[in-house]
Design a protein around this motif. Structure first.
Motif, PDB file in Angstrom:
ATOM      1  N   PRO A   5       0.558  -1.191  -0.299  1.00  0.00           N
ATOM      2  CA  PRO A   5       0.248  -0.273  -0.261  1.00  0.00           C
ATOM      3  C   PRO A   5       1.295   1.473   0.432  1.00  0.00           C
ATOM      4  O   PRO A   5       1.458   1.145   0.537  1.00  0.00           O
ATOM      5  CB  PRO A   5      -0.349  -0.299   1.189  1.00  0.00           C
ATOM      6  N   ARG A   6       0.235   2.377  -0.841  1.00  0.00           N
ATOM      7  CA  ARG A   6       1.085   3.363  -1.333  1.00  0.00           C
ATOM      8  C   ARG A   6       0.722   4.777  -0.390  1.00  0.00           C
ATOM      9  O   ARG A   6      -0.507   4.774   0.026  1.00  0.00           O
ATOM     10  CB  ARG A   6       1.301   3.726  -2.663  1.00  0.00           C
ATOM     11  N   GLU A  12       0.274   7.233  -1.458  1.00  0.00           N
ATOM     12  CA  GLU A  12      -0.714   8.371  -2.328  1.00  0.00           C
ATOM     13  C   GLU A  12      -2.361   7.689  -2.268  1.00  0.00           C
ATOM     14  O   GLU A  12      -3.516   8.515  -2.601  1.00  0.00           O
ATOM     15  CB  GLU A  12      -0.383   8.479  -3.482  1.00  0.00           C
ATOM     16  N   THR A  13      -2.535   6.534  -1.839  1.00  0.00           N
ATOM     17  CA  THR A  13      -3.558   5.668  -1.846  1.00  0.00           C
ATOM     18  C   THR A  13      -4.723   6.342  -1.242  1.00  0.00           C
ATOM     19  O   THR A  13      -5.852   6.516  -0.749  1.00  0.00           O
ATOM     20  CB  THR A  13      -3.479   4.006  -2.001  1.00  0.00           C
ATOM     21  N   GLU A  14      -4.042   6.372  -0.005  1.00  0.00           N
ATOM     22  CA  GLU A  14      -4.611   7.086   1.580  1.00  0.00           C
ATOM     23  C   GLU A  14      -5.826   8.885   1.053  1.00  0.00           C
ATOM     24  O   GLU A  14      -6.571   9.045   1.142  1.00  0.00           O
ATOM     25  CB  GLU A  14      -3.566   7.654   2.570  1.00  0.00           C
ATOM     26  N   LEU A  20      -7.593   8.342  -1.797  1.00  0.00           N
ATOM     27  CA  LEU A  20      -8.498   7.928  -1.771  1.00  0.00           C
ATOM     28  C   LEU A  20      -9.928   7.537  -0.926  1.00  0.00           C
ATOM     29  O   LEU A  20     -11.111   8.110  -0.977  1.00  0.00           O
ATOM     30  CB  LEU A  20      -8.090   6.629  -3.189  1.00  0.00           C
ATOM     31  N   VAL A  69      -7.177  -0.418   1.264  1.00  0.00           N
ATOM     32  CA  VAL A  69      -8.747   0.522   1.012  1.00  0.00           C
ATOM     33  C   VAL A  69     -10.290   0.471   1.395  1.00  0.00           C
ATOM     34  O   VAL A  69     -10.225   0.860   2.355  1.00  0.00           O
ATOM     35  CB  VAL A  69      -8.893   0.556  -0.715  1.00  0.00           C
ATOM     36  N   ASN A 102      -7.857   1.278  -6.938  1.00  0.00           N
ATOM     37  CA  ASN A 102      -6.783   1.762  -7.385  1.00  0.00           C
ATOM     38  C   ASN A 102      -6.205   0.232  -8.592  1.00  0.00           C
ATOM     39  O   ASN A 102      -5.887  -0.577  -8.093  1.00  0.00           O
ATOM     40  CB  ASN A 102      -5.719   1.921  -5.886  1.00  0.00           C
ATOM     41  N   GLU A 109      -8.429   5.940  -8.103  1.00  0.00           N
ATOM     42  CA  GLU A 109      -6.796   6.591  -8.654  1.00  0.00           C
ATOM     43  C   GLU A 109      -6.217   6.698  -9.173  1.00  0.00           C
ATOM     44  O   GLU A 109      -6.680   5.325 -10.624  1.00  0.00           O
ATOM     45  CB  GLU A 109      -5.677   5.349  -7.089  1.00  0.00           C
ATOM     46  N   ASP A 166      -2.306  14.931  -5.693  1.00  0.00           N
ATOM     47  CA  ASP A 166      -2.240  14.876  -4.330  1.00  0.00           C
ATOM     48  C   ASP A 166      -1.158  15.702  -3.994  1.00  0.00           C
ATOM     49  O   ASP A 166      -1.000  17.018  -4.038  1.00  0.00           O
ATOM     50  CB  ASP A 166      -1.933  12.746  -4.836  1.00  0.00           C
ATOM     51  N   ARG A 179      -3.629  12.718  -9.259  1.00  0.00           N
ATOM     52  CA  ARG A 179      -3.892  11.392  -8.808  1.00  0.00           C
ATOM     53  C   ARG A 179      -5.326  10.978  -8.252  1.00  0.00           C
ATOM     54  O   ARG A 179      -4.945   9.656  -7.826  1.00  0.00           O
ATOM     55  CB  ARG A 179      -3.788  12.510  -6.880  1.00  0.00           C
ATOM     56  N   LEU A 180      -6.388  11.242  -8.705  1.00  0.00           N
ATOM     57  CA  LEU A 180      -7.761  11.315  -8.201  1.00  0.00           C
ATOM     58  C   LEU A 180      -8.586  11.598  -9.109  1.00  0.00           C
ATOM     59  O   LEU A 180      -8.528  12.402  -9.662  1.00  0.00           O
ATOM     60  CB  LEU A 180      -8.134  11.185  -6.873  1.00  0.00           C
TER      61      LEU A 180
END
Ligand SMILES: C[S@@+](CC[C@H](N)C(=O)[O-])C[C@H]1O[C@@H](n2cnc3c(N)ncnc32)[C@H](O)[C@@H]1O
Length: 293
Positions: free
Chosen positions: A96-97, A99-101, A103, A130, A195, A250, A277, A283-284
């Motif tokens: 998990p990255r 950046e995905t937080e 989302l 997620v 994602n 994402e 982001d 990013r989204l």
């Protein structure tokens, strides 16, 4: 024989990682030491002068050697923090990255504007990070999480159990929406999050060795322009959304314009937005399902 205190080890490993260009050398050294010694990060500093035993030194030596060849620290320790929650990780799933937080954050904000129980689909769930992060932070929801990889789903199952969410997250194996249709009939979601893999073939070839040589290609690469999976999701998502339900994807840091066009020309979405982001990169992608005519 030379004795090694925690302090001396920490400094030595940090220096070794710096020489090998391992990402965040001090932090990586701290995580590996914590794992090998079975202690918390704070204890590294409260036990600075403690002498480390031979057996633990041997184990650490092996881990440090592997990290020096760019094997990701998360795969060595089998753990990764995401959205302030701990997840079990193996080489079968993407790490998990941070950046995905974004989302997860936007998904939770959207859910808090809604009334009643919310029905969510997390496509491409991987280790389940997620879905778990959303369910832990928004109680009144049920989630269907899908992935094509049954080995990734086995890890997701452990993470869902670890966070006590077995009765709110259902895992289904298959290609994007396919298992949703097979498993639940004409289910309609308030929110679809995903994602997906979105790295183009040329960019995949240029990824750093700690990613390219260790993380599953199927979790990263998505055809020549990186949009293969995103295009398929956009083509299918509105059929699975309630009117005013939302799709949140994402996307890659240069895919904003292209994904915006895809969502707008699909004809079934309104209010298409691309968000950057914290590093000011695309990013989204967010789009609202139009009510059926
Ligand atoms: C970028 S990873 C995301 C994992 C996790 N959601 C996260 O954010 O860390 C993409 C995931 O998509 C899965 N995947 C790839 N192609 C798929 C497909 N056609 N249908 C369903 N899942 C797919 C991969 O197995 C991988 O777990």
């Amino acid at each position: 024989m030379e004795s090694w205190t925690i302090q001396k080890l920490l400094n030595w490993v940090t220096e070794y990682f710096t020489g090998k260009s391992v990402d965040s050398p001090r932090l990586s050294a701290e995580w590996l030491l914590c794992y090998a010694l079975g202690i918390k990060r704070i204890e590294l500093y409260t036990q600075f002068n403690k002498i480390v035993g031979q057996e633990q030194l041997l184990q650490l030596h092996e881990l440090v050697k592997r990290a020096g060849t760019h094997e990701p620290i998360a795969y060595l320790t089998g753990k990764k923090e995401f959205y302030s929650l701990e997840f079990e990780i193996t080489k079968d799933c993407l790490i998990p990255r941070p950046e995905t937080e974004l989302l997860v954050e936007r998904a939770i904000e959207f859910l808090r504007t809604r009334n009643g129980e919310q029905f969510i689909c997390d496509l491409c769930t991987g280790c389940g990070c997620v879905a778990v992060a959303i369910a832990r932070n928004f109680a009144n929801c049920r989630i269907v999480a899908t992935d094509i990889s049954d080995t990734a789903l086995a890890i997701a199952e452990k993470n869902i159990a670890r966070h006590g969410l077995m009765n709110r997250i259902k895992l289904l194996q298959g290609d994007l929406f396919e298992p949703v249709i097979a498993g639940l009939g004409p289910a309609k979601f308030d929110l679809i999050v995903c994602n997906p893999p979105y790295v183009s073939e040329p960019d995949y070839e240029k990824l750093t060795p700690n990613v390219k040589d260790f993380e599953p290609k199927s979790a990263l690469a998505a055809g020549q322009d990186g949009l293969d999976i995103i295009k398929r999701i956009i083509a299918d998502a509105s059929r699975h959304l309630k009117p005013t339900g939302i799709l949140m994807l994402e996307i890659g840091n240069e895919q904003g314009n292209e994904v915006q066009k895809l969502l707008e020309t699909a004809g079934c979405f309104s209010d298409v937005k691309i968000e950057k982001d914290y590093s000011n990169l695309d990013r989204l992608a967010v789009a609202v399902a139009k009510p059926a005519k």
